[in-house]
Design a protein around this motif. Structure first.
Motif, PDB file in Angstrom:
ATOM      1  N   PRO A 193      38.434  46.592  28.668  1.00 60.96           N
ATOM      2  CA  PRO A 193      38.809  46.989  30.182  1.00 60.96           C
ATOM      3  C   PRO A 193      38.197  46.254  31.475  1.00 60.96           C
ATOM      4  CG  PRO A 193      37.079  48.396  29.092  1.00 60.96           C
ATOM      5  CD  PRO A 193      37.234  47.261  28.057  1.00 60.96           C
ATOM      6  N   PHE A 194      38.672  46.167  32.209  1.00 64.07           N
ATOM      7  CA  PHE A 194      38.139  45.708  33.481  1.00 64.07           C
ATOM      8  C   PHE A 194      38.023  46.816  34.711  1.00 64.07           C
ATOM      9  CE2 PHE A 194      38.056  41.090  33.298  1.00 64.07           C
ATOM     10  CZ  PHE A 194      38.818  40.915  32.160  1.00 64.07           C
ATOM     11  N   THR A 195      37.933  47.929  34.165  1.00 61.20           N
ATOM     12  CA  THR A 195      37.618  49.006  35.247  1.00 61.20           C
ATOM     13  C   THR A 195      36.134  48.983  35.815  1.00 61.20           C
ATOM     14  OG1 THR A 195      37.137  50.305  33.132  1.00 61.20           O
ATOM     15  CG2 THR A 195      39.207  50.961  34.512  1.00 61.20           C
ATOM     16  N   GLY A 196      36.136  49.374  37.048  1.00 63.98           N
ATOM     17  CA  GLY A 196      34.654  49.209  37.437  1.00 63.98           C
ATOM     18  C   GLY A 196      34.371  47.816  37.890  1.00 63.98           C
ATOM     19  N   LEU A 197      35.296  46.706  37.683  1.00 62.57           N
ATOM     20  CA  LEU A 197      34.747  45.389  37.906  1.00 62.57           C
ATOM     21  C   LEU A 197      35.951  44.770  39.169  1.00 62.57           C
ATOM     22  CD1 LEU A 197      34.592  44.209  34.022  1.00 62.57           C
ATOM     23  CD2 LEU A 197      32.779  44.774  35.666  1.00 62.57           C
ATOM     24  N   ASP A 198      35.051  43.998  39.988  1.00 64.51           N
ATOM     25  CA  ASP A 198      36.094  43.281  40.900  1.00 64.51           C
ATOM     26  C   ASP A 198      36.587  42.196  40.229  1.00 64.51           C
ATOM     27  OD1 ASP A 198      35.820  44.857  43.141  1.00 64.51           O
ATOM     28  OD2 ASP A 198      33.961  43.936  43.721  1.00 64.51           O
ATOM     29  N   VAL A 199      37.865  41.613  40.668  1.00 68.57           N
ATOM     30  CA  VAL A 199      38.170  40.482  39.775  1.00 68.57           C
ATOM     31  C   VAL A 199      38.664  39.553  40.868  1.00 68.57           C
ATOM     32  CG1 VAL A 199      39.867  39.440  38.319  1.00 68.57           C
ATOM     33  CG2 VAL A 199      38.988  41.608  37.718  1.00 68.57           C
ATOM     34  N   PHE A 200      38.304  38.117  40.826  1.00 74.00           N
ATOM     35  CA  PHE A 200      38.883  37.165  41.755  1.00 74.00           C
ATOM     36  C   PHE A 200      39.307  36.336  40.942  1.00 74.00           C
ATOM     37  CE2 PHE A 200      34.992  39.526  43.704  1.00 74.00           C
ATOM     38  CZ  PHE A 200      35.581  39.916  44.905  1.00 74.00           C
ATOM     39  N   LEU A 201      40.614  35.807  41.322  1.00 75.65           N
ATOM     40  CA  LEU A 201      40.985  34.574  40.500  1.00 75.65           C
ATOM     41  C   LEU A 201      41.657  33.616  41.595  1.00 75.65           C
ATOM     42  CD1 LEU A 201      41.984  34.357  37.515  1.00 75.65           C
ATOM     43  CD2 LEU A 201      44.128  34.984  38.239  1.00 75.65           C
ATOM     44  N   ASN A 202      41.569  32.281  41.065  1.00 75.44           N
ATOM     45  CA  ASN A 202      41.836  31.177  42.016  1.00 75.44           C
ATOM     46  C   ASN A 202      42.295  30.071  41.602  1.00 75.44           C
ATOM     47  OD1 ASN A 202      41.586  29.516  44.217  1.00 75.44           O
ATOM     48  ND2 ASN A 202      39.695  29.141  43.871  1.00 75.44           N
ATOM     49  N   VAL A 203      43.179  29.389  41.794  1.00 76.49           N
ATOM     50  CA  VAL A 203      43.837  28.077  41.332  1.00 76.49           C
ATOM     51  C   VAL A 203      43.086  27.032  42.150  1.00 76.49           C
ATOM     52  CG1 VAL A 203      45.835  26.634  40.759  1.00 76.49           C
ATOM     53  CG2 VAL A 203      45.945  28.877  40.641  1.00 76.49           C
ATOM     54  N   ALA A 204      42.397  26.388  41.422  1.00 75.81           N
ATOM     55  CA  ALA A 204      41.290  25.113  42.010  1.00 75.81           C
ATOM     56  C   ALA A 204      42.087  24.418  42.890  1.00 75.81           C
ATOM     57  CB  ALA A 204      40.524  24.607  41.231  1.00 75.81           C
ATOM     58  N   GLY A 205      41.690  23.954  44.028  1.00 75.51           N
ATOM     59  CA  GLY A 205      42.243  22.655  45.072  1.00 75.51           C
ATOM     60  C   GLY A 205      43.534  23.201  45.848  1.00 75.51           C
TER      61      GLY A 205
END
Ligand code: TYD
Ligand code: MG
Length: 452
Positions: free
Chosen positions: A344-356
């Motif tokens: 689970p990812f509950t209670g977690l901030d998630v940041f996603l990024n494609v570089a460049g």
């Protein structure tokens, strides 16, 4: 639906007819889509019965259209192998992204190869365009320059000059005297583009129309023209990044989704012949949260780095921030990780990024996204010599994606030595690459991060 009798207002989205204007279409729910139209059958009676038009079959003896090459490889490929005579091309992009620069350089290249090119600017004075040409080192090239915004005059001039290529920069500055609204309005932009496109077909002149992407509704953006032209190219880039991507989103004469990569330098746009190397150039070695995706853009493999950061959240609804990917895709992958793998990812901030600043839209990126998320969450780095690709289904299975061999070849070329991919992929020969084929996400999690 059948138009009501006497109806003069039509929804431009779904075609529903109304007797009076409304802000919202009751039939399809679209806002501001209702426009006034002459009722069907109104207007003068036809004077003749009409003639029969000539008919043929589909077999053809005609050779494919001869194409003019600009010598700028990245541009020629996006056009589908060069410029097709008498075609209409729309080049859209944010203001300041480099459209004028690109097209002046393109005009100069075509002109140097013997194609008669006219560059018509409605935005800048001749002196400004000349100054840019000087900066780009193009003052000697035989491009014919014109500066005006009256499209009637421009068309008359083009008709007299008959160039092979005419560039109109930009459509939002052009106006026709028989249309009663300001330059940049939807009706001016549409009418002007229509005149240009039919001129291109009638006179055999290739026309490039520049259109600024606009944030506000008052000025018509390039989207309203997409259906009129043969080819739609968008020039994209992130602020703060030097590179620019020319992307074909529609092309009657070549593959759509093809990209050309350029770098904005002090003296103009330079071609980037190996985009993978550029996108991976400043990758830190083996840090948690980073995974390399072996993708395909158009006909060419491109490697990009997917970065994730996972941190405890103090918000009721944790953050999900995505740059360069579809946020719906992230939600799906998080849900699959939770439901199928018990992570689970509950209670977690998630940041996603494609570089460049690259944008990835292939479902094949799913596996690399999941890997980056898991790597960030578990604080375990993925081996720096590994690439990943594969689509994740809702059941958690990994589905094979197209062009496996091309992806692997590109990865091997850039020094990667192992790849994680779906089980049923047709991998073929892949020298120097260790293949780790996985049936589903659970197997991948077990293999990479222990039991999870
Ligand atoms: P421009 O082609 O005018 O953008 P558009 O026509 O899409 O509005 O490009 C403007 C930007 O490009 C401007 O910020 C300056 C930069 N630039 C360079 O960095 N190098 C160059 O050689 C040139 C001509 C422009
Ligand atoms: Mg410009």
């Amino acid at each position: 639906m059948a138009p009501k009798k006497g109806a003069t207002f039509t929804c431009s989205a779904c075609g529903a007819a109304y007797t009076k204007w409304a802000g919202k279409c009751d039939a399809c729910g679209a806002w501001n889509s209702i426009v006034e139209e002459a009722p069907l059958g109104a207007g003068p009676k036809p004077t003749s019965k009409g003639r029969t038009i000539p008919l043929t079959d589909l077999a053809t003896e005609e050779a494919p259209p001869p194409r003019a090459s600009s010598g700028i490889g990245e541009l020629d490929r996006v056009l589908g192998g060069g410029l097709v005579p008498a075609s209409a091309i729309l080049v859209g992009g944010d203001p300041g992204i480099g459209k004028s620069t690109l097209l002046l350089q393109a005009a100069a290249s075509f002109a140097r190869r013997g194609l008669k090119c006219m560059y018509i600017s409605g935005e800048e004075a001749a002196a400004q365009v000349r100054m840019r040409a000087q900066r780009l080192g193009l003052t000697e090239s035989p491009v014919i320059l014109g500066t005006d915004t009256n499209l009637r005059d421009i068309l008359t001039t083009l008709d007299a000059e008959r160039p092979g290529l005419a560039i109109i920069d930009s459509i939002q500055t052009m106006w026709l005297d028989n249309v009663e609204s300001a330059p940049g309005s939807v009706s001016q932009v549409r009418a002007s583009a229509h005149e240009l496109v039919s001129f291109a077909k009638r006179r055999g002149v290739a026309v490039v129309i520049v259109g600024h992407v606009t944030k506000e509704g008052a000025i018509a953006g390039p989207r309203v023209l997409e259906h009129m032209v043969d080819t739609v190219l968008y020039f994209e880039g992130e602020r703060g990044h030097q590179f620019r991507i020319l992307r074909a989103v529609k092309n009657r004469f070549g593959p759509a989704d093809e990209i050309g990569v350029f770098e904005m330098t002090g003296d103009g746009l330079a071609e980037v012949l190996n985009p993978s190397a550029l996108f991976l150039s400043d990758r830190e070695s083996a840090s948690p949260g980073s995974a390399v995706f072996a993708g395909i853009e158009g006909t060419r493999p491109v490697l990009t780095e997917i970065q994730a950061l996972v941190a405890p959240s103090n918000l009721g609804t944790p953050r999900r921030t995505v740059v360069g990917l579809d946020s719906g895709r992230l939600s799906t992958i998080l849900a699959v990780l939770e439901a199928r793998c018990g992570i689970p990812f509950t209670g977690l901030d998630v940041f996603l990024n494609v570089a460049g600043g690259m944008r990835v839209s292939e479902p094949a990126a799913d596996l690399a996204v999941a890997a980056a998320l898991l790597s960030a969450r578990e604080d375990v780095a993925i081996p720096p010599d590994m690439v990943l690709f594969g689509e994740i289904s809702l059941s958690g299975a990994l589905r094979p994606v197209g062009q496996t061999e091309n992806r692997l070849k590109e990865a091997a070329k850039l020094g990667f030595s192992q790849a994680v991919l779906p089980s049923r992929s047709k991998a073929g020969q892949s020298e120097g690459m260790r293949l780790r084929q996985m049936p589903d996400l659970t197997a991948f999690v077990g293999d990479m991060f222990g039991a999870g």
